[in-house]
Write an enzyme that holds these catalytic residues in place. Structure first.
Site, PDB file in Angstrom:
ATOM      1  N   LYS A   3      12.512   0.827 -11.311  1.00 57.90           N
ATOM      2  CA  LYS A   3      12.021  -0.606 -11.763  1.00 57.90           C
ATOM      3  C   LYS A   3      13.041  -1.662 -11.512  1.00 57.90           C
ATOM      4  CE  LYS A   3       9.179  -2.983 -14.967  1.00 57.90           C
ATOM      5  NZ  LYS A   3       8.436  -3.807 -14.025  1.00 57.90           N
ATOM      6  N   ASN A  57       0.435  -6.667 -16.925  1.00 59.53           N
ATOM      7  CA  ASN A  57      -0.209  -5.136 -17.332  1.00 59.53           C
ATOM      8  C   ASN A  57      -1.706  -4.925 -17.247  1.00 59.53           C
ATOM      9  OD1 ASN A  57      -0.766  -2.866 -18.761  1.00 59.53           O
ATOM     10  ND2 ASN A  57       1.128  -2.896 -19.177  1.00 59.53           N
ATOM     11  N   HIS A  82      11.148   2.009 -18.799  1.00 57.21           N
ATOM     12  CA  HIS A  82      10.488   2.306 -17.451  1.00 57.21           C
ATOM     13  C   HIS A  82      11.302   3.304 -16.889  1.00 57.21           C
ATOM     14  CE1 HIS A  82       7.934  -1.132 -18.446  1.00 57.21           C
ATOM     15  NE2 HIS A  82       7.313  -0.706 -17.690  1.00 57.21           N
ATOM     16  N   HIS A  83      10.610   3.572 -15.660  1.00 58.02           N
ATOM     17  CA  HIS A  83      11.265   4.583 -14.587  1.00 58.02           C
ATOM     18  C   HIS A  83      12.562   3.880 -14.020  1.00 58.02           C
ATOM     19  CE1 HIS A  83       9.264   2.135 -11.313  1.00 58.02           C
ATOM     20  NE2 HIS A  83       8.368   2.321 -12.354  1.00 58.02           N
ATOM     21  N   THR A 118       5.611  -7.058 -18.783  1.00 50.82           N
ATOM     22  CA  THR A 118       4.654  -6.728 -19.942  1.00 50.82           C
ATOM     23  C   THR A 118       5.477  -7.095 -21.441  1.00 50.82           C
ATOM     24  OG1 THR A 118       3.651  -4.690 -18.965  1.00 50.82           O
ATOM     25  CG2 THR A 118       3.334  -4.989 -21.204  1.00 50.82           C
ATOM     26  N   THR A 155       5.420  -7.974 -10.667  1.00 48.38           N
ATOM     27  CA  THR A 155       6.146  -8.602 -11.872  1.00 48.38           C
ATOM     28  C   THR A 155       7.579  -9.254 -11.387  1.00 48.38           C
ATOM     29  OG1 THR A 155       7.176  -6.703 -12.461  1.00 48.38           O
ATOM     30  CG2 THR A 155       5.325  -7.332 -13.568  1.00 48.38           C
ATOM     31  N   ALA A 215       0.952  -1.331   0.093  1.00 45.83           N
ATOM     32  CA  ALA A 215      -0.120  -0.100  -0.179  1.00 45.83           C
ATOM     33  C   ALA A 215       0.908   1.438   0.021  1.00 45.83           C
ATOM     34  CB  ALA A 215      -0.800   0.030   1.189  1.00 45.83           C
TER      35      ALA A 215
HETATM   36  N1  LIG Z   1       0.670  -5.290 -13.620  1.00 41.69           N
HETATM   37  C1  LIG Z   1       0.865  -4.101 -13.898  1.00 41.69           C
HETATM   38  O1  LIG Z   1      -0.417  -3.526 -14.468  1.00 41.69           O
HETATM   39  C2  LIG Z   1       1.877  -3.168 -13.149  1.00 41.69           C
HETATM   40  C3  LIG Z   1       1.811  -1.722 -13.309  1.00 41.69           C
HETATM   41  C4  LIG Z   1       2.618  -1.107 -12.537  1.00 41.69           C
HETATM   42  C5  LIG Z   1       3.709  -1.897 -11.759  1.00 41.69           C
HETATM   43  N2  LIG Z   1       3.698  -3.144 -11.573  1.00 41.69           N
HETATM   44  C6  LIG Z   1       4.375  -4.001 -10.720  1.00 41.69           C
HETATM   45  O2  LIG Z   1       3.972  -4.054  -9.550  1.00 41.69           O
HETATM   46  C7  LIG Z   1       4.908  -3.966  -8.485  1.00 41.69           C
HETATM   47  C8  LIG Z   1       4.908  -2.729  -7.549  1.00 41.69           C
HETATM   48  O3  LIG Z   1       5.347  -1.491  -8.324  1.00 41.69           O
HETATM   49  P1  LIG Z   1       5.408  -0.127  -7.818  1.00 41.69           P
HETATM   50  O4  LIG Z   1       6.006   0.686  -8.908  1.00 41.69           O
HETATM   51  O5  LIG Z   1       4.128   0.209  -7.191  1.00 41.69           O
HETATM   52  O6  LIG Z   1       6.709  -0.420  -6.662  1.00 41.69           O
HETATM   53  P2  LIG Z   1       7.030   0.227  -5.495  1.00 41.69           P
HETATM   54  O7  LIG Z   1       6.628   1.632  -5.412  1.00 41.69           O
HETATM   55  O8  LIG Z   1       8.448  -0.164  -5.120  1.00 41.69           O
HETATM   56  O9  LIG Z   1       6.151  -0.553  -4.276  1.00 41.69           O
HETATM   57  C9  LIG Z   1       6.502  -1.968  -3.720  1.00 41.69           C
HETATM   58  C10 LIG Z   1       5.747  -2.066  -2.680  1.00 41.69           C
HETATM   59  O10 LIG Z   1       5.926  -3.409  -2.023  1.00 41.69           O
HETATM   60  C11 LIG Z   1       6.576  -3.438  -0.876  1.00 41.69           C
HETATM   61  N3  LIG Z   1       7.261  -4.191  -0.493  1.00 41.69           N
HETATM   62  C12 LIG Z   1       8.523  -4.305  -0.771  1.00 41.69           C
HETATM   63  N4  LIG Z   1       9.414  -5.382  -0.265  1.00 41.69           N
HETATM   64  C13 LIG Z   1       8.556  -6.052   0.618  1.00 41.69           C
HETATM   65  C14 LIG Z   1       8.591  -6.909   1.257  1.00 41.69           C
HETATM   66  N5  LIG Z   1       9.725  -7.697   1.288  1.00 41.69           N
HETATM   67  N6  LIG Z   1       7.416  -7.346   2.210  1.00 41.69           N
HETATM   68  C15 LIG Z   1       6.495  -6.543   2.246  1.00 41.69           C
HETATM   69  N7  LIG Z   1       6.135  -5.512   1.347  1.00 41.69           N
HETATM   70  C16 LIG Z   1       7.256  -5.299   0.674  1.00 41.69           C
HETATM   71  C17 LIG Z   1       7.076  -2.023  -0.748  1.00 41.69           C
HETATM   72  O11 LIG Z   1       6.774  -1.653   0.598  1.00 41.69           O
HETATM   73  P3  LIG Z   1       7.849  -0.391   1.400  1.00 41.69           P
HETATM   74  O12 LIG Z   1       7.208   0.793   1.124  1.00 41.69           O
HETATM   75  O13 LIG Z   1       8.004  -1.109   2.629  1.00 41.69           O
HETATM   76  O14 LIG Z   1       9.360  -0.717   0.587  1.00 41.69           O
HETATM   77  C18 LIG Z   1       5.842  -1.326  -1.315  1.00 41.69           C
HETATM   78  O15 LIG Z   1       4.818  -0.772  -0.812  1.00 41.69           O
HETATM   79  C19 LIG Z   1       6.232  -4.093  -9.289  1.00 41.69           C
HETATM   80  O16 LIG Z   1       6.321  -5.626  -9.278  1.00 41.69           O
HETATM   81  C20 LIG Z   1       6.163  -3.474 -10.574  1.00 41.69           C
HETATM   82  O17 LIG Z   1       6.963  -4.232 -11.488  1.00 41.69           O
HETATM   83  C21 LIG Z   1       2.656  -3.817 -12.364  1.00 41.69           C
END
Ligand SMILES: NC(=O)c1ccc[n+]([C@@H]2O[C@H](COP(=O)([O-])OP(=O)(O)OC[C@H]3O[C@@H](n4cnc5c(N)ncnc54)[C@H](OP(=O)(O)O)[C@@H]3O)[C@@H](O)[C@H]2O)c1
Length: 235
Positions: A148, A114, A144-145, A155, A90, A11
């Site tokens: 990532k 995606n 991507h940014h 995707t 992912t 979250a």
């Molecule tokens: N399918 C789609 O359409 C789509 C679109 C965009 C992104 N994604 C994917 O979605 C994922 C998240 O992307 P994002 O950009 O939101 O990443 P992000 O900003 O890095 O957020 C990751 C989240 O996971 C938590 N987390 C990390 N390690 C953890 C652990 N060991 N235990 C519990 N929570 C943990 C983080 O918490 P902390 O704040 O504590 O680090 C944060 O809340 C990635 O895999 C990305 O590739 C998918």
């Protein structure tokens, strides 16, 4: 109107924050738990730290946008609570993908690299092109940014799978990490003297959040099984 009780996992992340914001405009969805490692960073939603995961209230669907190292815990929780899982995380390992397929024998699951409508259409168009361009070379470019972690993107790999269903040769991938690019994918077919490029550009991650919320609303009424996002939204 019946409401779907949602748990948002990851979250505090970029996607998690978009999901929390968008659920406020979605009357059919009610967030009963927002989970992150540091729950104090979650505002405006019932907050739980990952160490309190077993204490979250009953929910109908969990929406997971976290990282591979966090994935197993939410999958196990959904199975133990008999709740649906919508995951966009992912970079999952083969073992994690297998575990997700096994879980789908007990709960409804949707996983997609995606959740945008545009990429769902791009996958379809790429497969159609591959059917007649099997003798051209196929390349997938993604950008991507800088934050990532996985490359090529999930995707890009999913687009590659759509192409490979009809294409005999190798599909090549190129990745770029720069600035704050939300996500760009080009599927290129190159022949002799001509070239086709099919491109999708995401400019706002709300599109992924909206797709995942849509999937959560649709999946929680489904029987156990693995669902493709495209099937859910196009049916
Ligand atoms: N399918 C789609 O359409 C789509 C679109 C965009 C992104 N994604 C994917 O979605 C994922 C998240 O992307 P994002 O950009 O939101 O990443 P992000 O900003 O890095 O957020 C990751 C989240 O996971 C938590 N987390 C990390 N390690 C953890 C652990 N060991 N235990 C519990 N929570 C943990 C983080 O918490 P902390 O704040 O504590 O680090 C944060 O809340 C990635 O895999 C990305 O590739 C998918």
């Amino acid at each position: 109107m019946p409401t779907t009780r949602i748990l948002i996992y990851g979250a505090t992340g970029r996607m998690g924050q978009a999901l929390l914001r968008l659920t406020k405009t979605h009357p059919a969805l009610h967030v009963v738990a927002a989970v992150a490692r540091d729950a104090s960073r979650i505002i405006d939603a019932p907050a739980f730290s990952t160490s309190q995961l077993s204490q979250v209230p009953e929910f109908d669907a969990a929406i997971d946008f976290s990282l591979p190292e966090a994935f197993d815990s939410i999958l196990n929780l959904c199975v133990s609570r008999k709740a649906a899982l919508v995951s966009g995380t992912t970079g999952l390992s083969d073992a994690q993908r297998n575990a997700m397929q096994n879980a789908a024998q007990h709960i409804p699951v949707v996983w997609s690299a995606n959740y945008s409508l545009g990429v769902a259409v791009l996958k379809h168009l790429s497969a159609e092109a591959a059917k007649v361009l099997g003798h051209w070379s196929a390349d997938i470019f993604e950008a991507h940014h800088v934050h990532k972690q996985d490359a090529p993107s999930g995707t890009a790999l999913a687009l590659g799978e759509s192409v490979k269903a009809y294409y005999q040769g190798d599909v090549h991938y190129q990745s770029q990490r720069a600035g704050d690019i939300v996500g760009e994918h080009t599927v290129q077919f190159a022949g002799s003297g001509e070239r086709i490029e099919l491109t999708h550009r995401a400019t706002n991650r709300d599109i992924f959040a909206a797709g995942a919320l849509n999937a959560a609303e649709r999946i929680s009424a489904k029987p156990p099984g693995f669902n493709r996002f495209e099937t859910l939204i196009f049916s």
